[in-house]
Enzyme design. Structure first.
Site, PDB file in Angstrom:
ATOM      1  N   ALA A 142       0.706  -1.244   0.020  1.00 14.84           N
ATOM      2  CA  ALA A 142      -0.003   0.030   0.099  1.00 14.84           C
ATOM      3  C   ALA A 142       0.862   1.336  -0.060  1.00 14.84           C
ATOM      4  CB  ALA A 142      -0.872   0.035   1.238  1.00 14.84           C
ATOM      5  N   ALA A 143       2.111   1.349   0.770  1.00 17.90           N
ATOM      6  CA  ALA A 143       2.638   2.602   0.752  1.00 17.90           C
ATOM      7  C   ALA A 143       3.056   3.075  -0.502  1.00 17.90           C
ATOM      8  CB  ALA A 143       3.676   2.284   1.671  1.00 17.90           C
ATOM      9  N   PRO A 144       3.064   4.502  -0.855  1.00 25.11           N
ATOM     10  CA  PRO A 144       3.013   5.448   0.437  1.00 25.11           C
ATOM     11  C   PRO A 144       1.728   5.840   0.746  1.00 25.11           C
ATOM     12  CG  PRO A 144       3.594   6.611  -1.661  1.00 25.11           C
ATOM     13  CD  PRO A 144       3.476   5.054  -2.126  1.00 25.11           C
ATOM     14  N   GLY A 145       0.375   5.222   0.042  1.00 22.27           N
ATOM     15  CA  GLY A 145      -0.817   5.736   0.634  1.00 22.27           C
ATOM     16  C   GLY A 145      -1.926   6.222  -0.447  1.00 22.27           C
ATOM     17  N   GLY A 146      -1.529   6.781  -1.807  1.00 22.10           N
ATOM     18  CA  GLY A 146      -2.348   7.489  -2.497  1.00 22.10           C
ATOM     19  C   GLY A 146      -3.677   6.589  -2.675  1.00 22.10           C
ATOM     20  N   LYS A 147      -3.678   5.325  -2.943  1.00 22.62           N
ATOM     21  CA  LYS A 147      -4.808   4.463  -3.489  1.00 22.62           C
ATOM     22  C   LYS A 147      -5.523   4.245  -1.754  1.00 22.62           C
ATOM     23  CE  LYS A 147      -2.594   2.600  -7.327  1.00 22.62           C
ATOM     24  NZ  LYS A 147      -1.347   3.585  -7.074  1.00 22.62           N
TER      25      LYS A 147
ATOM     26  N   CYS B 229       2.354   0.570 -12.286  1.00 26.46           N
ATOM     27  CA  CYS B 229       2.545   1.887 -13.014  1.00 26.46           C
ATOM     28  C   CYS B 229       3.962   1.209 -14.076  1.00 26.46           C
ATOM     29  CB  CYS B 229       3.225   2.759 -11.744  1.00 26.46           C
ATOM     30  SG  CYS B 229       4.455   2.474 -11.024  1.00 26.46           S
TER      31      CYS B 229
ATOM     32  N   ASP C  52      -1.590  -2.945  -5.718  1.00 28.61           N
ATOM     33  CA  ASP C  52      -0.493  -2.027  -6.602  1.00 28.61           C
ATOM     34  C   ASP C  52       0.864  -2.739  -6.648  1.00 28.61           C
ATOM     35  OD1 ASP C  52       0.701   0.039  -7.759  1.00 28.61           O
ATOM     36  OD2 ASP C  52       0.398   1.558  -6.036  1.00 28.61           O
TER      37      ASP C  52
ATOM     38  N   ASP D  37       4.896  -9.642   5.268  1.00 28.92           N
ATOM     39  CA  ASP D  37       4.995  -9.507   3.820  1.00 28.92           C
ATOM     40  C   ASP D  37       3.776 -10.030   3.208  1.00 28.92           C
ATOM     41  OD1 ASP D  37       5.885 -10.958   1.551  1.00 28.92           O
ATOM     42  OD2 ASP D  37       7.840 -11.585   2.047  1.00 28.92           O
TER      43      ASP D  37
END
Length: 420
Positions: free
Chosen positions: A245-250, A358, A307, A291
């Protein structure tokens, strides 16, 4: 006139910023470090924010245009400089300043030649001056040979548009905490919106000084990166697992859309940063440091968003260093398939899975989506995507830096969705 000492030259205003840019270039090209990772320790000793920003801008433009800068350098020398020669790196930085950032030649010379202590200053001065008398750079940057060959094979009709999309640094995209206030924030910030909950600004000044930052009204997130979370729609109190998840935009998108979010990442440091971002926006999520390939959920989820770790090649317009660090991705592709299997096991019946990268590499996107057989595909619809981008014939999302050019472009991204 006696040449000044290295210590005296270091006191020349602007030289520390150029020396930092040289170190950043070396970190990317020699060590293969991501620029974002190399920058904090290199820039730590530079006090002025403007100087830190200048060092980064010089390094970015040198990396963005490096094949073309090298062509200009080689055209002005009788014998080519070695690729790893310090003089070549310094000339790349000097030419990037003059040809891309528009800095005066005399200032570039005064702050660039001191980087060549004990080196061929006269040669560098002569090459720099000769290049400035020439035709300059093309309209679009030339991709590194290996990248051009691979993307020409993958996207034969798009590679020229992708290169053109890298010509200038991208605008600034913001995701809003409250999508219902999109028109209000676009007006207040003097920006434009290409989708609900999105505002695009021309880059200007520190992020922290933009209206709405302190109150947590928005966060920085490329338009393409917002698509995967958009695919899941309103949460209405349902539970979603956000993997890697990091850095957390989604993560913040999902929480703002009404999902109960569990975020999982194996990096405690990255999750700490995520926690800071979520706290600034005023949202709440459950955080798990683990993990994903080993962790087992206590209960199943209504949705899972992956992601996945990837080459990040789709971010090359804002991170041009990635063009010079692309290597064999087979290990990442194995990990991506493992994450898809783990995510499927965390879904309840009728739950939905979104996979995203991405990346511009088909092996990390399209090939992975085609590999999934155990879940039922859910085709992405045009109304789930930004205006101007259509789903692929398979019902997937694919963007590249050549798309939406008139509106400021978009990162390269891939996403697909399934139902269990």
């Amino acid at each position: 006139m006696a040449r000044s000492s290295p210590a005296a030259e270091e006191d020349i205003p602007g030289v520390p910023a150029r020396r930092a840019a040289l170190r950043l270039l070396d970190a990317v090209l020699r060590r293969g470090d991501p620029l974002d990772q190399a920058a904090p320790p290199v820039l730590r000793g530079i006090e002025r924010g403007d100087d830190r920003a200048l060092a980064l801008a010089i390094a970015h433009e040198a990396l963005r245009w490096m094949p073309d800068l090298d062509r200009l350098i080689d055209s002005a020398t009788r014998q080519p400089l070695p690729d790893d020669a310090k003089a070549r790196s310094v000339l790349r930085l000097m030419l990037a300043q003059a040809l891309r950032l528009g800095l005066p030649p005399h200032a570039v010379i005064a702050t660039g030649l001191p980087l060549l202590v004990g080196g061929p200053r006269r040669l560098a001065h002569g090459v720099f001056s000769a290049v400035l008398r020439g035709d300059g750079l093309p309209e679009a940057p030339t991709l590194p040979h290996a990248v051009h060959d691979r993307w020409s094979a993958a996207w034969p009709g798009r590679v020229d548009a992708i290169a053109a999309g890298l010509a200038v640094p991208p605008p600034l995209d913001l995701s809003l905490r409250d999508a219902a206030r999109t028109a209000e924030w676009a007006d207040r910030l003097g920006g434009v919106s290409l989708a609900p909950g999105h505002v695009r600004l021309a880059r200007s000044g520190p992020i922290e000084q933009i209206e709405g930052f302190a109150e947590g009204a928005w966060w920085v997130q490329d338009l393409a990166a917002t698509v995967p979370a958009r695919l899941l729609g309103p949460g209405e109190g349902r539970r979603v697992l956000d993997l890697c998840a990091a850095p957390g935009g989604k993560t913040m998108q999902l929480a703002a859309a009404g999902w109960q979010v569990t975020v999982l990442d194996k990096s405690a440091r990255r999750l700490e940063r995520l926690g800071e971002n979520v706290a600034r926006i005023g949202l709440a999520v459950d955080v798990v440091v683990a993990d994903a390939m080993q962790w087992r959920p206590a209960e199943l989820y209504d949705a899972v968003l992956i992601d996945a770790p990837c080459s990040a090649s789709g971010t090359c317009r804002r991170h041009p260093d990635v063009l010079h660090r692309l290597v064999d991705q087979s290990g990442l592709e194995d990990l991506q398939r493992g994450l898809l299997e783990r995510a499927s096991g965390a879904l309840r019946a009728d739950g939905r899975l979104v996979y995203a990268v991405c990346s511009l590499e088909p092996g990390e996107g399209e090939a992975q989506a085609a590999w999934v057989k155990a879940l039922g595909p859910v085709p992405i619809t045009p109304n789930q995507l930004p205006d101007g981008i259509a789903p692929t014939p398979e019902g997937w999302f694919r963007s590249d830096p050549g798309m939406l050019a008139e509106a400021g472009g978009i990162d390269g991204f891939f996403a697909a969705m399934w139902e269990k």
